[in-house]
Scaffold this active site. Structure first.
Site, short mmCIF file in Angstrom:
data_model
loop_
_atom_site.label_atom_id
_atom_site.label_comp_id
_atom_site.label_asym_id
_atom_site.label_seq_id
_atom_site.Cartn_x
_atom_site.Cartn_y
_atom_site.Cartn_z
N TYR A 168 -0.10 0.12 10.56
CA TYR A 168 -0.43 -0.31 9.20
C TYR A 168 0.74 -0.04 8.26
O TYR A 168 1.15 -0.91 7.47
CB TYR A 168 -1.68 0.41 8.72
CG TYR A 168 -2.09 0.06 7.31
CD1 TYR A 168 -2.55 -1.21 7.00
CD2 TYR A 168 -2.02 1.01 6.28
CE1 TYR A 168 -2.93 -1.53 5.70
CE2 TYR A 168 -2.40 0.69 4.99
CZ TYR A 168 -2.86 -0.58 4.70
OH TYR A 168 -3.23 -0.91 3.42
N SER B 131 0.84 -1.20 0.00
CA SER B 131 0.00 0.00 0.00
C SER B 131 0.87 1.24 0.00
O SER B 131 2.02 1.20 0.47
CB SER B 131 -0.89 -0.01 1.25
OG SER B 131 -1.49 1.25 1.46
#
Length: 314
Positions: free
Chosen positions: A188, A162
């Site tokens: 994350y 990501s």
């Protein structure tokens, strides 16, 4: 196409998985996709099955996985789509999946993931859950399937990352947030940096086996991945969601499909792709796209590999 420096293709933001696979026959190729029962994982599975591949959906919810496998078979006319149980944060489940696998594996797509859990969650080992799921579980699976990948001759490993990797390198002194305050986006980001570093190190260590490994940023696709942000929606967050350049599932799966199946990627390994092209390197803290240097650091990739091995032994 440019084979020196940044690698480019004829594709871009709006390219779909079907466009990437046009004219490609994957008959005889065997593919495993984690998280293949929902979101871009299911779309990636559909596209590859449509091109003739034998596809295994590695899923936590086996009944759901079987239903999705049956739907994909019905849509594509390909009966070779199945589901197998896999819980990435359960070492026993990963070991059982690896033990059940027989024969070569041509493509492993590490697709499953969780994003920005608002509160700190730990596995029974005490590992922070995003790191345990997004990085450690996929590391464990990839490591265990190495013999099958090597046996395929020219296998590919695709790890879905990501642009969130930009928020954090691997904080080796406190990976599990034992001493620093927990932050959903730092956790994350760290886990997604780990996803890229896995590709970097697999590319280095297993090149002699003919294994190609790359990381993919699919782009924003509306799915259950954003559920924690939607649970706490505010006018500001809603505005961001409304203005974000969302992709369709077919566009979101295109980069993974490119790395998994396109002949353009032969010999291209250890890189990070977005919008079907290798991402530009950037140190701009405000840039939404591009690859940050910490996610391609060879020393960190080797160190994370060793740390992952030790964690999984404990």
């Amino acid at each position: 196409m440019n084979t020196r420096g940044r690698f480019t293709t004829p594709y871009g933001f709006s390219t779909t998985d079907n466009e990437v696979l046009a004219g490609i026959d994957l008959t005889g190729k065997r593919v495993v996709i984690t998280g293949g029962a929902a979101g871009i994982g299911a779309e990636t599975a559909r596209a590859l099955a449509g091109a003739g591949a034998e596809v295994t959906l590695a899923v936590r919810q086996l009944d759901q996985g079987r239903d999705v496998a049956a739907e994909i078979s019905a849509k594509t006319g390909n009966p070779r789509v199945t589901a197998e149980p896999l819980d990435l944060v359960d070492r026993g489940s990963v070991a059982a999946f690896v033990e059940r696998w027989r024969g070569p594996l041509h493509v492993l797509i590490n697709n499953a993931g969780i994003m920005a859990l608002p509160e700190l969650h730990r596995t029974r080992e005490g590992w922070e859950l995003q790191f345990a799921t997004n990085h450690l579980g996929h590391f464990n699976l990839t490591y265990g399937l190495h013999p099958a990948l090597a046996a395929a001759g020219g296998a590919r490993v695709v790890t879905v990352s990501s642009n969130g990797h930009r928020t954090s390198p691997i904080v080796f002194d406190d990976i599990m947030f034992e001493h620093r305050p927990y932050d959903p986006w730092l956790a994350y980001g760290q886990s997604k940096t780990g996803s890229i570093l896995l590709a970097v190190e697999v590319a280095r260590r297993w090149a002699g086996d003919g294994i190609i490994a790359n990381a993919a940023m699919p782009g924003g696709v509306r799915s259950g991945l954003q559920r924690h942000q939607l649970d706490a929606i505010t006018p500001e967050i809603q505005k961001i969601f409304d203005e974000y350049p969302w992709k369709t599932p077919e566009q979101g799966a295109a980069t993974s499909v490119l790395l998994a199946a396109s002949p353009l990627i032969e010999g291209v390994s250890g890189r990070y792709f977005e919008d079907c092209n290798e991402a530009m390197r950037t140190t701009d803290p405000h840039a939404e796209n591009g690859i940050r240097p910490h996610a391609l650091d060879a020393e960190d990739a080797a160190r994370l590999w060793d740390v992952s091995i030790e964690l999984l032994k404990s």
